[in-house]
Scaffold this active site. Structure first.
Site, short mmCIF file in Angstrom:
data_model
loop_
_atom_site.label_atom_id
_atom_site.label_comp_id
_atom_site.label_asym_id
_atom_site.label_seq_id
_atom_site.Cartn_x
_atom_site.Cartn_y
_atom_site.Cartn_z
N ASP A 535 69.41 43.17 51.40
CA ASP A 535 70.01 42.24 52.35
C ASP A 535 70.49 43.01 53.58
O ASP A 535 70.57 44.24 53.58
CB ASP A 535 71.15 41.47 51.70
CG ASP A 535 72.21 42.37 51.07
OD1 ASP A 535 72.89 43.08 51.83
OD2 ASP A 535 72.35 42.37 49.83
N GLU A 615 41.93 62.85 42.62
CA GLU A 615 43.08 62.06 43.02
C GLU A 615 44.08 62.91 43.80
O GLU A 615 44.72 62.43 44.74
CB GLU A 615 43.75 61.45 41.77
CG GLU A 615 42.97 60.32 41.16
CD GLU A 615 43.69 59.73 39.95
OE1 GLU A 615 43.74 58.49 39.84
OE2 GLU A 615 44.20 60.51 39.13
#
Length: 727
Positions: A535, A615
């Protein structure tokens, strides 16, 4: 700018593209007349047409005029008990036992600069930013309750903020039971409401619905803003899209219980309110005492939802987040949690860091399990002493080993919590929220510290300070892993226990402000089981927040999409994690995980020692690429190019640099079907008169935006990323 017209008794707030107007009527009621596209001037109260409405009572000043009723007038801050039966902004138990508040205008002032709030986060102005403050004082003459409405205008962002201060100017104590931070009345229409629903692991899912007569309310009573709802909502027209139409966005700058309501009235008008949730809220004001409600931020856009979001992003980045990290590139980090859980020692942490340093990662973050007897969820919280069985010599030797690799060192903490199996709880069981005579309620096997008590706050602050000074710690992940229950404190009398939820939030802010002030260069990432406290309130103290514990790339497309309606990419903690994903059991390519995480602050949640050489090379490329384009992601404008909640064959988004000379596009393929149609993607935010280079080819900005860019046929969950450069 803010203008007062003495003759017409109007106050008008102008931003770059919007105007907001209120009017003082003949009885002292402050009417709301307009909020929409910018006006040249004028009194918009001509739109208010009064008439005799059945069962809409009339105030005493109206005399025999049955057309004048608070039940039908658009108001700037609605009261209660005096004939307005819509959602009240303010409710109070007065000294005489009545529940009536009748607010009338007293005075107003206009000044340059943006107001600040004591003990609460708020947007702020800055050098070169045009900002003004309006204060309007209203009074309930019978009780002496004085309400000051605060308005801040940051013109270039189309941002208007609102807050409320309430002072008891009467001779007797009274109690506040509801205090909204914002009230907005809109004329008749057929609007849609957008809120952000969801759950743990699938936060901030946009919910759009047409309003029908009645009250639609969302909120949280969990003690935090929550995974389930977010303190942000949008009112818009049925036909409003990403790029066209009118919309009004409201965000509450607060991290605790909140309520956001939309009432579609009997006359098809709409009232929006947002503020502290009235559940178990009360606040006693003795004569002369004052209460300050949290700030709400409002942005109007007449160019669709996308423009509203970008204005929120710009304002939050520049005028809510603080400190040196708000404009700087954050270190690309690796966190050990998903790799080790609680089971690690110093050598294991260093081994992860060694592999990470070789591919260009810049920070090693040690997560939960470094302190006390913390080998599981069952124990240790509150005992912020280093577990030297795991970390011989404490944090300093480990930090030095990490620093010697050329990496920064960061740490996980959860200061608001306590385990029953801890030295702290054995010494101070009363420091936890717990109702006497009732069995306790646990969350993640832990209790919540009563931070409303000064001695508890001092303990937490003292331990944080000592930890941060004990080693070269440059980052903190501040977690909070349960909702509040058993909220009771021995330090308050029974008739004031309703103050605890709000006092708890104020206490968290106080501790964070102290740490922010004493360690100004510390980067703090907020977290609450991921996105449970995402928030505007937390962003004032922590410029980034862990977006969700769900790191699955496909689910993150939805989570990051919903988050983007209000919050900037610079605030979104996003990492590449191992597969199969620990929450969804889904496997996605490493490249896809990197493309999705690169739409946030970017980092890793795995052990690079356990992935393949191929990877590892992909990780190296991702890190090098993000270092080259971080400013486009962190500072640029964000465009939603698709909706992951639709049946679109792919999901796409776009970042455009502030100068408009570079852009970055991410695309992830969804479910693949046989004999597919070749997808085409129309870009946004480019200069139609300029040319751009993509993979060595030159395209016109108008071509890319209006005709589109052909996409390759990808396998399921594969991704492609486009770097776009103006030529």
């Amino acid at each position: 700018m803010i203008r007062f017209d003495e003759r017409q008794k109007t106050i008008t707030l102008h931003t770059q593209r919007s105007s907001y107007q209120m009017k003082l009527d003949g009885t002292g009621v402050l009417l709301h007349t307009y909020y929409g596209p910018r006006l040249r001037g004028g009194d918009i109260s001509y739109l208010i047409q009064t008439e005799d409405r059945g069962f809409s009572p009339n105030p005493d000043e109206a005399g025999t005029d049955r057309t004048y009723s608070l039940d039908t007038l658009p108001q700037e801050y609605s009261s209660s008990g005096v004939g307005d039966f819509r959602i009240p902004s303010l409710e109070a138990d007065c000294a005489d036992g009545s529940h009536t508040v009748d607010l009338r205008y007293v005075r107003h002032t206009i000044r340059d600069g943006k107001y600040a709030l004591e003990g609460l986060p708020a947007f702020y102005d800055g050098e070169g930013v045009q900002a003004q403050t309006l204060e309007v004082t209203l009074l309930d003459r019978c009780s002496g309750l004085e309400v000051t409405l605060l308005y801040g205008v940051l013109e270039e962002y189309d941002l208007i903020t609102r807050a409320v201060r309430i002072r008891n100017g009467g001779p007797s104590a009274l109690r506040l039971d509801r205090v909204a931070s914002v009230c907005l009345d809109f004329p008749a229409g057929t609007p849609d409401l957008i809120t952000m629903g969801g759950a743990y692991g699938r936060e901030r899912e946009p919910v759009r619905m047409p309003l029908t007569q009645g009250v639609h309310t969302v909120g949280s009573i969990r003690g935090t803003s929550s995974h389930q709802q977010n303190p942000f909502m949008v009112l818009c027209g049925h036909d409003t899209t990403e790029d066209a139409g009118c919309c009004w966005g409201l965000a509450l700058v607060y991290s605790g219980n909140f309520q956001a309501s939309a009432e579609y009235t009997q006359f098809h008008e709409t009232r929006l309110t947002m503020g502290i949730h009235p559940f178990h809220f009360s606040w006693t004001l003795e004569p002369g005492q004052q209460f300050t409600a949290p700030e709400a931020a409002m942005i109007f856009s007449d160019r669709g939802l996308g423009q509203m979001s970008r204005q929120f992003h710009r304002a939050i980045r520049s005028h809510l987040c603080r400190g040196p990290w708000k404009e700087s590139r954050r270190p690309i980090l690796i966190n050990n949690w998903e790799a080790t859980l609680f089971h690690f020692d110093a050598d294991k942490i260093v081994s992860i860091a060694e592999a990470a340093s070789k591919v260009g990662l810049e920070m090693m973050v040690m997560d939960d399990g470094w302190f006390g007897k913390r080998d599981s969820d069952f124990s240790g919280l509150g005992d912020w002493n280093v577990n030297e069985k795991k970390l011989p010599g404490g944090l300093a030797p480990l930090a030095r080993r990490i620093n010697d690799l050329g990496m920064k060192f960061g740490l996980w903490v959860e200061p608001e919590m306590i385990s029953e199996d801890s030295d702290l709880y054995r010494a101070h069981p009363d420091w936890a929220f717990r109702v006497p005579g009732r069995p306790v309620t646990r969350g993640r096997f832990q209790l919540v510290l009563d931070l409303t008590r000064k001695e508890v706050r001092e303990y937490v602050t003292r331990n944080l300070r000592a930890t941060l000074k004990s080693a070269n710690i440059e980052y903190v992940k501040w977690d909070m892993n349960r909702s509040l229950t058993d909220v009771w404190s021995c330090k308050l009398p029974a008739n004031r226990q309703g103050e605890l939820y709000h006092r708890f939030v104020l206490a968290v802010y106080e501790i964070l402000e102290t740490i922010h002030r004493e360690f100004p260069n510390l980067l703090i990432e907020g977290c609450s089981g991921g996105g449970g406290r995402f928030d505007c309130g937390m962003l004032y103290y922590t410029p980034q927040i862990w977006c969700s514990d769900n790191t699955d790339a496909i689910d993150r497309l939805r989570i990051q999409y919903g988050t983007s309606f209000c919050y900037p990419c610079s605030a979104v903690g996003a990492h590449v994690s191992a597969v199969p994903n620990c929450l969804t059991n889904r496997s996605t390519p490493m490249h896809t995980r990197g493309v999705v995480a690169a739409a946030g602050t970017f980092g890793y949640e795995l052990d690079l020692n356990e992935i393949s050489g191929e990877e590892l090379e992909e990780v190296r490329r991702q890190i090098d690429h993000f270092k080259r384009c971080w400013d486009v992601v962190m500072k640029g404008d964000y465009y939603r190019l698709s909706d992951p909640f639709s049946d679109a064959p792919f999901q796409a988004w776009m970042h455009v640099s502030p100068e408009g000379d570079r852009a970055l596009v991410g695309v992830v393929m969804g479910t693949v079907h046989a004999n597919p149609i070749r997808p085409r993607l129309c870009l946004k935010g480019l200069d139609p008169a300029a040319d751009y280079r993509i993979n060595g080819e030159i395209y016109g900005g108008d071509q890319l935006m209006y005709a589109g860019l052909p996409l390759p046929i990808l396998n399921e969950y594969e991704a492609v990323q486009y770097d776009i450069v103006k030529v």
